[in-house]
Each structure stands twice: as C-alpha cells, then as structure tokens.
Design an enzyme around this catalytic site. Structure first.
Site, PDB file in Angstrom:
ATOM      1  N   GLU A 172      -8.990 -14.110   9.428  1.00  0.00           N
ATOM      2  CA  GLU A 172      -9.698 -13.496   8.294  1.00  0.00           C
ATOM      3  C   GLU A 172      -9.580 -14.386   7.067  1.00  0.00           C
ATOM      4  O   GLU A 172      -8.524 -14.952   6.806  1.00  0.00           O
ATOM      5  CB  GLU A 172      -9.074 -12.149   7.883  1.00  0.00           C
ATOM      6  CG  GLU A 172      -9.492 -10.967   8.671  1.00  0.00           C
ATOM      7  CD  GLU A 172      -8.820  -9.679   8.198  1.00  0.00           C
ATOM      8  OE1 GLU A 172      -8.641  -9.491   6.974  1.00  0.00           O
ATOM      9  OE2 GLU A 172      -8.474  -8.874   9.071  1.00  0.00           O
ATOM     10  N   GLU A 201      -1.985  -7.645  10.836  1.00  0.00           N
ATOM     11  CA  GLU A 201      -1.218  -7.558   9.587  1.00  0.00           C
ATOM     12  C   GLU A 201      -0.095  -6.541   9.647  1.00  0.00           C
ATOM     13  O   GLU A 201      -0.033  -5.595   8.865  1.00  0.00           O
ATOM     14  CB  GLU A 201      -2.150  -7.256   8.402  1.00  0.00           C
ATOM     15  CG  GLU A 201      -3.170  -8.347   8.144  1.00  0.00           C
ATOM     16  CD  GLU A 201      -3.913  -8.185   6.812  1.00  0.00           C
ATOM     17  OE1 GLU A 201      -3.790  -7.127   6.174  1.00  0.00           O
ATOM     18  OE2 GLU A 201      -4.613  -9.134   6.416  1.00  0.00           O
TER      19      GLU A 201
HETATM   20  C1  GCO Z   1      -9.677  -4.187   1.824  1.00  0.00           C
HETATM   21  C2  GCO Z   1      -9.025  -5.318   2.535  1.00  0.00           C
HETATM   22  C3  GCO Z   1      -9.256  -5.207   4.029  1.00  0.00           C
HETATM   23  C4  GCO Z   1      -8.394  -6.130   4.764  1.00  0.00           C
HETATM   24  C5  GCO Z   1      -8.430  -6.123   6.257  1.00  0.00           C
HETATM   25  C6  GCO Z   1      -7.129  -6.669   6.690  1.00  0.00           C
HETATM   26  O1  GCO Z   1     -10.201  -4.396   0.767  1.00  0.00           O
HETATM   27  O2  GCO Z   1      -9.569  -3.089   2.360  1.00  0.00           O
HETATM   28  O3  GCO Z   1      -9.459  -6.545   2.080  1.00  0.00           O
HETATM   29  O4  GCO Z   1     -10.613  -5.299   4.274  1.00  0.00           O
HETATM   30  O5  GCO Z   1      -8.511  -7.439   4.320  1.00  0.00           O
HETATM   31  O6  GCO Z   1      -8.642  -4.885   6.847  1.00  0.00           O
HETATM   32  O7  GCO Z   1      -7.103  -6.953   8.032  1.00  0.00           O
END
Ligand code: GCO
Length: 476
Positions: free
Chosen positions: A375, A167
């Site tokens: 994801e 990301e």
């Molecule tokens: C959160 C997020 C993360 C991300 C993930 C991205 O609530 O911190 O949802 O969990 O989705 O790290 O790669």
C-alpha cells in the site's frame, strides 16, 4: 542520468480491503464483523459513516474489474471478509461467500491480473469477539487457522501471493491501546498480549500455508514508518533507535526470526507489560517466516528524547495514525514530534517519499527478503468538475514514491511490486467517504445512495501510461 528500468515482471498494482469497498454487509449469508457493530455506535467514526453499502463493490465487482483491465493493472490486492466465509467466525462454511471471491479471482485471471489475497484486513467476526474476546484469547489461533486453510484449499491453486495479517501493528495498537478501533480498549498490557496472540495465529497460518500452498508466496503487510531523530543530539539519536525497535522491529523480528528484540523486551518487562509466553510459543513463531515483507507506507516518524518521567503521548495527527500510533510517547524511550522539513496532507500525514527508500533499505539489510509495497497512496478531497477529476497532487505523490522505489532498486533492494492505495475511492475507517484515495472517483449522492457512479480521475490515465511503459514515463 538514465535509470535502470523496473524489473520485467514487476507487479504494478492497486489495493483495497473488503469492509472499505464491498458493502452488502448482510448479503448472501454474511455475518456481522466487529466493524459492522462498532461503526453503529454513535461517535466512533466521522459523521457516523459505516460500510453497510460502502462503494457497493459486492454488487459491482464486474464493473470494477473491467476498469482494472482497462487500466492494465498487473496485480490487484483485495481482502476476503472472514464473515462471508464463516458468518459466525467458525463452524459451517458459507458457500455463497466463497463463490463470490472465486468469481472475482477468475475474472482477474481472465484479465491477466495477478490476484493478491489478504486474508485478514481487520473485519473480525463479531461472534468471536462475543464468545471469547477475539485476539485476546488463544482460541482464535485455531479458528483463524481453520479459516485460512479453507481459503488455501479453495484458492491455493489459482492464487500465488497471499498476505496474512494486514497492519497488525495498527489494528492491535488502535484497538487495544489508543482505543480508536474496535474493541476500543486502552490498556498496554492487554495490547501486548493480543499482539502476541496475533503473531502466533500468523505463524500457525503460515505453517499451514506451506502444507496447502507449497508453491505460493506468503507474507504479512506491515505499516512501516521509518524513524528519524529530530536532532543529531546523541539522546535524540538513541530515542530514534528505541522507536525504530519498538514500532517496527518489535513486530517484524517476530515475523522473520520468531523472536522479540531484546531492548524493548527488557523495557516492557521492567514495566510489567511484556506478553506472557507459554511453552511452545517460540517454536511456533519460528514457523511463521515469510517469503516476502509486505510494506504499507504512508509516512515516516520523527522522535526526540523523552525522560523516564516524560510524557506518555507524543505529537499525533488528528486521525490517531502516526506509524503504529500506539507508541507516540514512551517515557524513557522516545516521543514523537513534528518533522520541520516535511509538509503534510490535509489529514496531517507527513509526505516523505525518501522515507520509503530509507525504510526499504533498512528492511532489506535486516531481513534480506523481497519487498512488496502492498500500500501507498494519498487521501485527499477531490473535486468533480465537468465530469473530470484533476488530481495532479495524487499523480505527484505516487510518482515521487515510485521514483524512490526505482532508487531503491538501484541500491540493490529486491522490490517485487507496488500496490497503490486504492483502486476506487473507498471508506476511510474513521474518516468517512470524503477522504479519497482512488484512481476511480465514486460519485456519492445523498438523495440516491446507490448511485455510486464510477468516474476515472486524471491519475487513472497517468498510471495506465506508467504501467504500459513499465515506468519509463516516470522520467518525463
Ligand atoms: C484510512 C486509511 C486506510 C488504511 C488501510 C490500511 O484512511 O482509513 O488510510 O485506508 O490505509 O486500510 O491497510
């Protein structure tokens, strides 16, 4: 209607990230990352939670892999903490760090679980931040490459699938424009420059990958948020195209074709915030072409027109995450708004399984690459009741997204796998431990912080069934 089955070698999986699960933040020679430092500044995270212990995966890795094996996972995506390998970001390798991941990889392979390595999931070595400002300096290109080459040499024969940057749009956007992630900067010009340098680092790492892991597959993990116009007014439709180019293709075109989309480039040049290119940059970017596009998908984005003297901030959810979130309102291009046809999670994220199909089709059309859903999942409050967690809402969420993947497969999109987020509950970067994503519940006890007992949720047994039936059970 009988659906075409999922491909035979479909990678049924789940995913995690080092900082969110490992804990052991200074164990066995690990150095501090920017997240170790940032979360200790009061007020940066919900209730000042941090990942010092997280869910203690570093010390319970065997137990966690045993649960994955019991579930029947075909793949597990995890990230490597740069600071376990190079505590100072570069220089001397910490053998204990490599040994930990080697044990994890071997254990996964013993259990017929295909490892997918993410080399960078946001935990930049603090030393590199102190020394030269991390992603804002071109010095990071070589340091990142050296780190990657160390991993490629050590694990390249055992691990086929690799994800470079997780990301990029989120860690750069939240880090340098929204200011909610380290280093907490709010400066658009600096954001675009840091982003450009991250893209160069990615390309250089891919170039090395070709040399060291010739039979492997590599790609980024991109936080995709397909964009819709709020109405069919042509100005709103245009705004949606602007946003799609800026939030998605600005990054993905660089990954795949080594070039920035013209419309957004022209806009940033007029504003004076376009990245500065040096000689050789575009040639290097072209070396970064991936084998697959990794997609992290949580929600779509809806936008409407925004005049040149319009707002700089559109509607954003409470966690500051709306697509790339750095671009919620761009005068002259678009501003984000609510989609009246979608419901939201308790963290205000819009639930939109069809958006996943739309996004996959757009990527397939534009890039002609296999897609790995790296994801997708639901963060919720879960309740432990008599030793059980009845998370039917999570089952519904994952089932509806898998159904759209099946539709996309029928549309002709090449989808190679699906990783839920996440396997165990873990630390949400900004939202603490109450936002749970896992198939495995982590029992947190304030009086006994290392309790962290693992309890299988209802969704654990459900996904086990889905994997066992290669998705056939989805239709019941
Ligand atoms: C959160 C997020 C993360 C991300 C993930 C991205 O609530 O911190 O949802 O969990 O989705 O790290 O790669």
């Amino acid at each position: 209607e009988h659906k075409q089955p999922f491909p035979e070698n479909f990678l049924w999986g789940s995913a995690s990230a080092a900082y969110q699960i490992e804990g052991g933040w200074d164990q066995d020679g690990k150095g501090p990352s920017v997240w170790d430092v940032y979360t200790k500044q009061p007020g940066t995270t919900y209730m000042d939670t941090n990942g010092d212990i997280a869910v203690d995966h570093y010390n319970r890795m065997e137990e966690d892999v045993a649960l994955m094996a019991e579930m029947g996972l075909k793949t597990y995506r995890f990230s490597i903490a740069w600071t376990r390998i190079y505590p100072e970001g570069r220089g001397e390798v910490n053998e204990a760090g490599l040994a930990f991941y080697e044990r994890l990889i071997d254990l996964l392979l013993d259990n017929h679980i295909e490892p997918i390595i993410t080399v960078y999931h946001w935990d930049l070595p603090q030393a590199l931040m102190d020394e030269y400002g991390g992603w804002e300096s071109r010095k990071i290109i070589d340091d990142f490459n050296d780190y990657c080459v160390t991993l490629f040499q050590r694990f390249g024969e055992k691990v086929k699938y690799w994800v470079t940057l997780n990301e990029q749009n989120v860690f750069i956007g939240l880090g340098y424009k929204v200011g909610l992630h380290p280093p907490g900067v709010k400066d658009e010009k600096r954001m675009h420059q840091a982003n450009h340098i991250a893209s160069l680092a990615n390309a250089k790492a891919v170039e090395s990958f070709r040399k060291y892991v010739p039979n492997g597959k590599v790609g980024p993990s991109f936080a995709l948020s397909p964009v819709y116009p709020r109405t069919s007014h042509p100005e709103d439709v245009l705004a949606a195209e602007n946003a799609e180019e800026m939030m998605n293709h600005w990054y993905m075109d660089v990954y795949v074709h080594g070039k920035y989309p013209e419309v957004i480039w022209a806009h940033l040049e007029r504003k004076g915030t376009a990245p500065e290119l040096q000689e050789g940059d575009l040639e290097l970017l072209k070396q970064g072409a991936p084998d697959f596009m990794g997609i992290n998908y949580y929600q779509s984005t809806t936008v409407e027109r925004n005049p040149l003297d319009g707002v700089a901030e559109g509607k954003m959810n409470t966690t500051g995450k709306k697509g790339t979130s750095s671009d919620s309102g761009v005068p002259g291009l678009f501003k984000t708004c609510r989609n009246p046809d979608l419901t939201t999670t308790n963290w205000d994220w819009e639930i939109d399984p069809v958006g996943l199909r739309i996004g996959m089709r757009r990527i397939h059309n534009r890039y002609q690459l296999p897609i790995l859903i790296s994801e997708n999942g639901l963060g919720e409050f879960d309740k432990l009741e008599n030793g059980r967690i009845h998370d039917d809402y999570r089952i519904d969420y994952i089932a509806s997204h898998l159904q759209q993947i099946q539709e996309a497969l029928q549309d002709g999109v090449d989808v190679i796998g699906y990783c839920t987020w996440s396997f165990t509950d873990l630390l949400s970067w900004l939202n603490g431990y109450q936002k749970r994503y896992g198939f495995v519940y982590i029992d947190r006890d304030e009086k006994d912080v290392r309790n962290l007992r693992r309890i299988k949720k209802d969704s654990f047994y459900w996904y086990q069934d889905i994997i066992q039936s290669s998705g056939e059970k989805l239709q019941e």
